[in-house]
Design a protein around this motif. Structure first.
Motif, PDB file in Angstrom:
ATOM      1  N   UNK A 133      42.059 -21.618  43.182  1.00  0.00           N
ATOM      2  CA  UNK A 133      42.328 -22.959  42.682  1.00  0.00           C
ATOM      3  C   UNK A 133      42.184 -23.962  43.817  1.00  0.00           C
ATOM      4  N   UNK A 134      41.470 -25.024  43.545  1.00  0.00           N
ATOM      5  CA  UNK A 134      41.302 -26.094  44.507  1.00  0.00           C
ATOM      6  C   UNK A 134      41.864 -27.368  43.894  1.00  0.00           C
ATOM      7  N   UNK A 135      42.869 -27.930  44.545  1.00  0.00           N
ATOM      8  CA  UNK A 135      43.497 -29.145  44.047  1.00  0.00           C
ATOM      9  C   UNK A 135      42.946 -30.365  44.767  1.00  0.00           C
ATOM     10  N   UNK A 136      42.950 -31.482  44.071  1.00  0.00           N
ATOM     11  CA  UNK A 136      42.569 -32.751  44.688  1.00  0.00           C
ATOM     12  C   UNK A 136      43.353 -33.863  44.013  1.00  0.00           C
ATOM     13  N   UNK A 137      43.361 -35.011  44.669  1.00  0.00           N
ATOM     14  CA  UNK A 137      44.088 -36.153  44.126  1.00  0.00           C
ATOM     15  C   UNK A 137      45.427 -36.315  44.809  1.00  0.00           C
ATOM     16  N   UNK A 138      46.340 -36.974  44.118  1.00  0.00           N
ATOM     17  CA  UNK A 138      47.645 -37.256  44.688  1.00  0.00           C
ATOM     18  C   UNK A 138      47.584 -38.459  45.601  1.00  0.00           C
ATOM     19  N   UNK A 139      48.599 -38.600  46.433  1.00  0.00           N
ATOM     20  CA  UNK A 139      48.657 -39.723  47.358  1.00  0.00           C
ATOM     21  C   UNK A 139      49.946 -40.495  47.206  1.00  0.00           C
ATOM     22  N   UNK A 140      49.867 -41.773  47.507  1.00  0.00           N
ATOM     23  CA  UNK A 140      51.054 -42.622  47.486  1.00  0.00           C
ATOM     24  C   UNK A 140      50.813 -43.826  46.603  1.00  0.00           C
ATOM     25  N   UNK A 141      51.847 -44.205  45.861  1.00  0.00           N
ATOM     26  CA  UNK A 141      51.734 -45.333  44.947  1.00  0.00           C
ATOM     27  C   UNK A 141      53.121 -45.949  44.779  1.00  0.00           C
ATOM     28  N   UNK A 142      53.145 -47.190  44.362  1.00  0.00           N
ATOM     29  CA  UNK A 142      54.416 -47.832  44.085  1.00  0.00           C
ATOM     30  C   UNK A 142      54.903 -47.460  42.690  1.00  0.00           C
ATOM     31  N   UNK A 143      56.196 -47.561  42.492  1.00  0.00           N
ATOM     32  CA  UNK A 143      56.774 -47.256  41.189  1.00  0.00           C
ATOM     33  C   UNK A 143      56.078 -48.077  40.102  1.00  0.00           C
ATOM     34  N   UNK A 144      55.797 -47.404  38.992  1.00  0.00           N
ATOM     35  CA  UNK A 144      55.080 -48.037  37.893  1.00  0.00           C
ATOM     36  C   UNK A 144      53.585 -47.827  37.935  1.00  0.00           C
ATOM     37  N   UNK A 145      53.095 -47.315  39.051  1.00  0.00           N
ATOM     38  CA  UNK A 145      51.671 -47.082  39.202  1.00  0.00           C
ATOM     39  C   UNK A 145      51.232 -45.749  38.642  1.00  0.00           C
ATOM     40  N   UNK A 146      49.969 -45.429  38.877  1.00  0.00           N
ATOM     41  CA  UNK A 146      49.365 -44.206  38.338  1.00  0.00           C
ATOM     42  C   UNK A 146      48.650 -43.430  39.440  1.00  0.00           C
ATOM     43  N   UNK A 147      48.639 -42.133  39.273  1.00  0.00           N
ATOM     44  CA  UNK A 147      47.865 -41.231  40.124  1.00  0.00           C
ATOM     45  C   UNK A 147      47.335 -40.106  39.258  1.00  0.00           C
ATOM     46  N   UNK A 148      46.271 -39.462  39.748  1.00  0.00           N
ATOM     47  CA  UNK A 148      45.728 -38.316  39.044  1.00  0.00           C
ATOM     48  C   UNK A 148      45.611 -37.122  39.963  1.00  0.00           C
ATOM     49  N   UNK A 149      45.797 -35.952  39.387  1.00  0.00           N
ATOM     50  CA  UNK A 149      45.620 -34.692  40.096  1.00  0.00           C
ATOM     51  C   UNK A 149      44.573 -33.877  39.359  1.00  0.00           C
ATOM     52  N   UNK A 150      43.679 -33.276  40.109  1.00  0.00           N
ATOM     53  CA  UNK A 150      42.679 -32.400  39.513  1.00  0.00           C
ATOM     54  C   UNK A 150      42.816 -31.008  40.099  1.00  0.00           C
ATOM     55  N   UNK A 151      42.430 -30.035  39.295  1.00  0.00           N
ATOM     56  CA  UNK A 151      42.485 -28.644  39.733  1.00  0.00           C
ATOM     57  C   UNK A 151      41.245 -27.937  39.220  1.00  0.00           C
ATOM     58  N   UNK A 152      40.514 -27.338  40.129  1.00  0.00           N
ATOM     59  CA  UNK A 152      39.314 -26.599  39.772  1.00  0.00           C
ATOM     60  C   UNK A 152      39.575 -25.120  39.952  1.00  0.00           C
ATOM     61  N   UNK A 153      39.240 -24.346  38.924  1.00  0.00           N
ATOM     62  CA  UNK A 153      39.513 -22.911  38.945  1.00  0.00           C
ATOM     63  C   UNK A 153      38.220 -22.117  38.953  1.00  0.00           C
ATOM     64  N   UNK A 154      38.168 -21.107  39.798  1.00  0.00           N
ATOM     65  CA  UNK A 154      37.078 -20.142  39.760  1.00  0.00           C
ATOM     66  C   UNK A 154      37.638 -18.886  39.113  1.00  0.00           C
ATOM     67  N   UNK A 155      36.988 -18.412  38.076  1.00  0.00           N
ATOM     68  CA  UNK A 155      37.525 -17.268  37.359  1.00  0.00           C
ATOM     69  C   UNK A 155      38.103 -17.694  36.022  1.00  0.00           C
ATOM     70  N   UNK A 156      38.503 -16.708  35.251  1.00  0.00           N
ATOM     71  CA  UNK A 156      38.973 -17.008  33.892  1.00  0.00           C
ATOM     72  C   UNK A 156      40.400 -17.544  33.907  1.00  0.00           C
ATOM     73  N   UNK A 157      40.642 -18.438  32.960  1.00  0.00           N
ATOM     74  CA  UNK A 157      41.939 -19.115  32.847  1.00  0.00           C
ATOM     75  C   UNK A 157      42.419 -19.010  31.413  1.00  0.00           C
ATOM     76  N   UNK A 158      43.672 -18.666  31.225  1.00  0.00           N
ATOM     77  CA  UNK A 158      44.279 -18.752  29.899  1.00  0.00           C
ATOM     78  C   UNK A 158      45.134 -20.011  29.783  1.00  0.00           C
ATOM     79  N   UNK A 159      45.937 -20.236  30.785  1.00  0.00           N
ATOM     80  CA  UNK A 159      46.771 -21.430  30.822  1.00  0.00           C
ATOM     81  C   UNK A 159      46.742 -21.985  32.238  1.00  0.00           C
ATOM     82  N   UNK A 160      46.608 -23.294  32.351  1.00  0.00           N
ATOM     83  CA  UNK A 160      46.732 -23.948  33.648  1.00  0.00           C
ATOM     84  C   UNK A 160      47.949 -24.866  33.588  1.00  0.00           C
TER      85      UNK A 160
END
Length: 121
Positions: free
Chosen positions: A4-31
């Protein structure tokens, strides 16, 4: 074996938005995503079933966080909106081979490296 390779995150002020992504190699049933603050247990945040796209969210993030996944690309995205200071944590994506969403850490066999999310007031 699933990597699993994660990306995204960071710092933001309250009320703001951020996104996280996760890339999987191999089969996945639940992430899923979990989060952890220093000195506390890692806790469930959200998860998605890979084939059906069913989702489950912790009460603390329900209505603010959403999940999308690209089945063909093997990636999922956690969109975090209306962030609060209490959302500050290291976020981990994880993969379970159990074909149903579980909220316990033990149900997830593979883990990403973690990414920091900081929400300032």
């Amino acid at each position: 074996q699933v990597q699993l390779i994660e990306s995204g995150g960071g710092q933001v002020q309250a009320g703001g938005s951020l996104g996280l992504s996760c890339a999987a190699s191999g089969s996945v049933d639940v992430m899923g995503w979990f989060r952890q603050v220093p000195g506390k247990e890692r806790v469930f945040v959200a998860a998605v079933t890979w084939r059906g796209g069913s989702t489950l969210f912790a009460d603390s993030v329900k209505g603010r966080f959403t999940i999308s996944r690209d089945y063909a690309l093997g990636t999922a995205h956690l969109q975090m909106n209306r962030l609060k200071p209490e959302d500050t944590a290291i976020y981990y994506c994880a993969v379970s081979k159990t074909p149903a969403i579980m909220t316990s850490i033990g149900a997830y066999e593979y883990w990403g490296q973690g990414t920091q999310v900081t929400v300032s007031s």
